[in-house]
Each structure stands twice: as C-alpha cells, then as structure tokens.
Design a protein around this motif. Sequence first.
Motif, PDB file in Angstrom:
ATOM      1  N   PHE B  98       0.699  -1.263   0.013  1.00 12.59           N
ATOM      2  CA  PHE B  98       0.135   0.047   0.013  1.00 12.59           C
ATOM      3  C   PHE B  98       0.837   1.252  -0.060  1.00 12.59           C
ATOM      4  O   PHE B  98       2.194   1.031   0.364  1.00 12.59           O
ATOM      5  CB  PHE B  98      -1.039   0.162   1.175  1.00 12.59           C
ATOM      6  N   ASN B 128      -4.142  -1.132  -2.833  1.00 12.44           N
ATOM      7  CA  ASN B 128      -4.788  -0.892  -1.791  1.00 12.44           C
ATOM      8  C   ASN B 128      -5.282  -2.582  -1.352  1.00 12.44           C
ATOM      9  O   ASN B 128      -5.054  -3.533  -2.162  1.00 12.44           O
ATOM     10  CB  ASN B 128      -5.639   0.005  -1.674  1.00 12.44           C
ATOM     11  N   LYS B 129      -5.701  -2.690  -0.181  1.00 14.66           N
ATOM     12  CA  LYS B 129      -5.921  -3.839   0.391  1.00 14.66           C
ATOM     13  C   LYS B 129      -6.766  -4.805  -0.594  1.00 14.66           C
ATOM     14  O   LYS B 129      -6.732  -6.136  -0.794  1.00 14.66           O
ATOM     15  CB  LYS B 129      -6.850  -3.648   1.654  1.00 14.66           C
ATOM     16  N   GLU B 131      -7.514  -4.367  -3.717  1.00 18.54           N
ATOM     17  CA  GLU B 131      -6.588  -4.848  -4.976  1.00 18.54           C
ATOM     18  C   GLU B 131      -5.797  -5.854  -4.721  1.00 18.54           C
ATOM     19  O   GLU B 131      -5.577  -6.889  -5.400  1.00 18.54           O
ATOM     20  CB  GLU B 131      -5.858  -3.628  -5.443  1.00 18.54           C
ATOM     21  N   ASN B 146      -0.720  -5.178   4.066  1.00 18.25           N
ATOM     22  CA  ASN B 146      -1.596  -4.185   4.635  1.00 18.25           C
ATOM     23  C   ASN B 146      -2.085  -4.499   6.114  1.00 18.25           C
ATOM     24  O   ASN B 146      -1.322  -4.982   6.668  1.00 18.25           O
ATOM     25  CB  ASN B 146      -2.995  -4.784   3.670  1.00 18.25           C
ATOM     26  N   PRO B 195      -6.476   5.804   5.296  1.00 21.08           N
ATOM     27  CA  PRO B 195      -6.832   5.731   3.767  1.00 21.08           C
ATOM     28  C   PRO B 195      -8.465   5.377   3.833  1.00 21.08           C
ATOM     29  O   PRO B 195      -9.005   4.752   4.415  1.00 21.08           O
ATOM     30  CB  PRO B 195      -6.146   4.828   3.109  1.00 21.08           C
ATOM     31  N   SER B 196      -8.976   5.681   2.569  1.00 24.55           N
ATOM     32  CA  SER B 196     -10.559   5.360   2.487  1.00 24.55           C
ATOM     33  C   SER B 196     -10.663   3.987   1.807  1.00 24.55           C
ATOM     34  O   SER B 196     -11.378   3.948   0.747  1.00 24.55           O
ATOM     35  CB  SER B 196     -11.321   6.510   1.731  1.00 24.55           C
ATOM     36  N   SER B 197      -9.800   3.132   1.963  1.00 26.50           N
ATOM     37  CA  SER B 197      -9.948   1.719   1.200  1.00 26.50           C
ATOM     38  C   SER B 197     -10.752   0.754   1.732  1.00 26.50           C
ATOM     39  O   SER B 197     -11.573   1.152   2.696  1.00 26.50           O
ATOM     40  CB  SER B 197      -8.489   1.312   1.271  1.00 26.50           C
ATOM     41  N   THR B 198     -10.671  -0.514   1.178  1.00 24.88           N
ATOM     42  CA  THR B 198     -11.638  -1.306   1.699  1.00 24.88           C
ATOM     43  C   THR B 198     -11.847  -1.352   3.195  1.00 24.88           C
ATOM     44  O   THR B 198     -11.073  -1.269   4.015  1.00 24.88           O
ATOM     45  CB  THR B 198     -11.161  -2.768   1.259  1.00 24.88           C
ATOM     46  N   ASN B 201     -11.171  -0.225   7.621  1.00 23.54           N
ATOM     47  CA  ASN B 201      -9.643   0.245   7.463  1.00 23.54           C
ATOM     48  C   ASN B 201      -9.498   1.251   8.690  1.00 23.54           C
ATOM     49  O   ASN B 201      -9.982   1.077   9.778  1.00 23.54           O
ATOM     50  CB  ASN B 201      -9.876   1.332   6.144  1.00 23.54           C
ATOM     51  N   GLY B 224      -6.347   9.588   0.295  1.00 19.92           N
ATOM     52  CA  GLY B 224      -6.283   8.132   0.051  1.00 19.92           C
ATOM     53  C   GLY B 224      -5.130   7.578   0.525  1.00 19.92           C
ATOM     54  O   GLY B 224      -4.632   6.310   0.704  1.00 19.92           O
ATOM     55  N   ASP B 225      -4.099   8.654   0.990  1.00 13.76           N
ATOM     56  CA  ASP B 225      -2.637   8.153   1.178  1.00 13.76           C
ATOM     57  C   ASP B 225      -1.969   9.047   2.199  1.00 13.76           C
ATOM     58  O   ASP B 225      -2.359  10.181   2.369  1.00 13.76           O
ATOM     59  CB  ASP B 225      -1.859   8.404  -0.054  1.00 13.76           C
TER      60      ASP B 225
END
Lengths: 295, 295
Positions: B98, B128-129, B131, B146, B195-198, B201, B224-225
């Motif tokens: 990530f 990211n997670k 993906e 992650n 981050p606003s990932s899966t 989070n 995001g990062d």
Amino acid sequence: MDFRHLKSFITVAEELNIGRAAKRLCISQPPLTRQIQQLEEDVGASLLIRTARGVELTEAGRVFLGEARNILSLARLAVERSHKAALGKLGRIDVGIFGSGIFGTIPKMLLAYRQACPEVNVVLHSMNKGEQVEALRQRRINVGFNRLLAYEPDIVSEVITMEGLYLALYESHPLVATGDIHWRELAGQPLVMFPSSTRPNFIDRAIELCKLEGFEPVIAQEVGDAVYAIALVASGFGLCIVPESATNLRLPGVRYRRLVRDPLPMVDLSCIYRRDDDSAILQSFLDVGRTFRAE
Amino acid sequence: MDFRHLKSFITVAEELNIGRAAKRLCISQPPLTRQIQQLEEDVGASLLIRTARGVELTEAGRVFLGEARNILSLARLAVERSHKAALGKLGRIDVGIFGSGIFGTIPKMLLAYRQACPEVNVVLHSMNKGEQVEALRQRRINVGFNRLLAYEPDIVSEVITMEGLYLALYESHPLVATGDIHWRELAGQPLVMFPSSTRPNFIDRAIELCKLEGFEPVIAQEVGDAVYAIALVASGFGLCIVPESATNLRLPGVRYRRLVRDPLPMVDLSCIYRRDDDSAILQSFLDVGRTFRAE
DNA sequence: CATGAGTCATGCAAAATTTGCATGACTCGA
DNA sequence: TCGAGTCATGCAAATTTTGCATGACTCATG
C-alpha cells in the motif's frame, strides 16, 4: 543425467501429461515415468507435481525446463560448429602478407574468402618472404603471400596469378608521353628499386632483364616497400618497376605505363603453405585462391 | 550423444591418450574407444587423429572440446539453479504494497530478503487492500502487505508487527508542547484521515476509538494516502492519526507525538498470501518476515 | 634391421541398463 | 457408486554397455 532425460522432460513439460508425452516420444508410459524419476533424483529436486489429470511444473521444474532447452540447443550448436570446423568454415587462419600485398589481387581474394567462410577469423601479419617461411615452420601463420620464392622442400608454393610489370614515372617525365614502354628504354634511367628481401627478389629479376637487354641499370635508391618506392617516384627521385597490382596505389604526380619486351616480363603472386598441412581451413582458403588463378 | 560421451571426450582431449583417459574414467580402454567412435559418428566429423603415441585433436575436435565444456558447465548450473529454485532462492516474487508502506518495517524487510535471497527478483506493485486480495486470487502477486484485513477463507494473514499510533501535528499547534498525547484530547480537533480503502480500514478504527472516549471526531478531510495526509497537516489543515512507521516521513513543519490511552492503541502490519500457495519462494519470503515479527 | 613397448581397434560373452506389458493405486467428474 | 483417466511399480525381455583377449600398427632402440 542424460540428453535423453532432458528431451523427455521437455516433452513432458510441454504436454503436462506423461502418457501423451510418451506417445510423442514413441515409448510407452512406464519408462518415461522412470526417466523423470531418475532425473528428479539426479537434480535433487522435485520437478513435477503429479495430479489426477496429469502433471504440473514446480518452480524448480520451470527453471530446469529453461536450462534444459538451453543445453539441448547448445548441443545442436556444438555439432553444427564442429561440422563447420571440419569443413574449414569455422576457426582462424593466420596469413602472412608482404607490405605492398594489400593492393590488387590479395584483398579481393580475402574479401571473397570472407564471403565464402564468414565464420573464419582471418588475421593478417605483415612479413617479408623469409619471415613467412620461418613463421610457417613455427606454425605462427598458416599461409603466406609472396613472389619469386626459391624452392623449399617442406613448403608448397602455388601461383595465384601472374602479373605484368609497369613503370611508375613522375608525370613530367618525357616517357609519359608514350604508351607502352619497351624495357630497353630503362637504360640510363635512375631507378628506385624494392624490395631488398630474401633472394631471389624482385630487384634481381629486374637487373636480370636489364642485362638481357644489354645494359646495367642505374639504381638511384633501394627501399624496402612499394609504397616508399612510389612515394620517391612522386617526388622525382627516379622511375620504378612495379608489378601490376601496385598500380592501384595512386599518388599525385605519379603515372604508370606498361613495360614490354619479348617475352612479356611478368612476375608471380604466389600462395605458400606447409606441405604437411592438411587442415580443412587451409584447404578452404586455397580453394578460394584457386578460383582466382582460374580467371 | 549424451553427457557420458562428452565427459569421455573431454578426458581424452586432456590426456591425448585413450588408455590413460580410460584409467582416469575408471573404465577399460575398449569401451572408451567405442564411445569416442560413437561420438564422432553422431557429430558427423572426425574429432581425433590417431597416432602411434596417442591421439591429437582435429580442428573439429578442438571446437567440440570447447562446446562440450560449455555444455557440461551449463548442465551443472542447471542442477544448481533448480536446486535454488526448489529452496525458494531463485525466481521472482510479486509483492503488493500500500502507498505508505514504503516507510518503516517493509523496506527493512525487503532489504533483509534481498540479502537472504539475492537471486530472487522482487517486483513491487502499489495496490490497496482490496486490490491485493483480488491480485492474490488472480496470481498477479504472491504476497501483499496491509492492515486490518477482514477474514477471507482462501487468504492467510500473518501479523508482521504491531505499531503504536502517533499524532501528526503542525509545529505551531498547542499540543506540540506536551509529550505523549492522550486520545481524549483529539476531541474537537479537526482530523485529516486516510485511507478510504476497503473496510475495515484505519479510519474506522480511529472513529471507533474516539467513540470509546465518548466523542465524535471532527473529520476535516479524507485522503487516500498517508503522504497526502501528512502534507495537509504540514500546511495546517488539521491533525492526523498515523501508524508509527509513517513517522519516518519527515516534512517541514510537521511534528509527531505518541497517542496513548488504556489499552495502548495499536494497529497491525500484516502479510497476506493464498492459503493454497505452498511455493518455496513464498516460504522463503515469509521466513524473513517472521524474523521481524520475533523482534 | 629386428625387436619390443606402446598405441588404438575389434570380436565376443557377461553385466548393466532400459524397455514394454500387466497391473496397482489414486483422483475426479458423471 | 462407478468409470475413465492419471501416474507408479513388479518383472521378464530387449538393448546397450562393459571387460577381456587379442589384433594391427607405429616408432624408438639395441
């Protein structure tokens, strides 16, 4: 480990199925299975993963597959290269060549040889006649080019071509006006002579012809090489008798005229090599040389 | 033609005498003679000249000798490389990582792995997670890094390390003066979140902890990062909760302070891989990862 | 000039290896 | 549950390789 094992493994890796691979290899399945087992034991790693539908490659197997293909193609190449070497189409040939040999026939012949045998590395060594004979005996060269070689029992000399003789004059010289020049007209003219190498040499030959015409030549200068001689002609030192091939050397202020008498004076360009040398590379080289003689 | 023929030929070429070579190969002379004959027939060229005192190499033989040595050394290399591949010390590993993973533990671990397995080509993929999980299933990567991964039946997640949480503040902020900062002091502070990932989070985790302290966080901005988040902190946008590893990112105007409460808030850094992946390369990679967990 | 030590080549039977057949053990889909 | 398909294995036959005895030849030496 054996080439058979490698071929078998490659086939199995391509089919991913021992039975089908065996069919392709025209053997039955059990011996193929055993070959793979032997190979795995030899390599010391499992190369295949046995599944219900056939086999898969392990990582070691994938690596080994690439290596096996390399090895086999290298093996094919080895056979091919040995073949070529046996035919004299691969290797190295050391050639002795005199200073002014790089004009005329020799470079044409070398070019033809290069086309016929592009994988033979031709190495040129500048040396005079005596050095060539010595180098042949010591195997430092395989073949030499020169003129007027005295007989040597262990050396074969083959005439590549016979060349007419030409006179190099500075352009203001009165004889330039004539076409062909008769040898007797050299009487009293200062001559630049070359080369002073092992006898008999080109100078001896010229003096001999002068005597046949009934005069002693006037030697203005002796030099070791045709290039030097013609350079001296250009600066008005005198005239110079040269073989036809040397007329390819164009220097400003120098003209060439054919030298005639009866019989027409000529000099050989010959190829020499050891009588006991039966190497294919020498043969392939001589073969090209002989096509030049035929012309 | 097989390896035995090559070895025999090399020995004969070294000894220049079939009898002596046979002694070195621990066989008797007749079979060695036959092997060389077979080899010559296979290659299609004479490789040796038989003399009264032994043998000499022909030109084809000299060429073949070199090739044979090449082939044998390549064969040894093939075994060695397959071995290494079987031990996971050769090949390629694709790693999903990530964005802010390049700070802290992961690069240290990659460096250690590079030293342990220098012949493995490590290819990093930024993802990211979500993906990563997808890429693992499609075998585009072998392993991912992650945090806070929800359970997936076909994916194993191993914690590499647990990290404390830190607060990134711009240097003029009043809280900079204190040492460790208690979580409850985040109440009312504008926060930059990532981050606003899966899900779940890092944001969810932070909000959860705020609720445990009895307040709703003020979210100034979501990015995001980590790099973007800390850059916003530097320009006074707000504060940012980051894992310890992100404190290795030093930007002018940014200070970090440890965030405390009871129990100490922490977040995992985990390594994920396919449950059915038993490849040696993955194992060697995980082995290095586990040495980090032990510390 | 004959001799003998040394070389590689060859015929032949014994030993080792490889092969094919029959069959086993196992997996997986219908 | 069954059957088609896979790889693995035991064993005798076929093939290949080996070693021994010996031949043909070269070359240095007395």
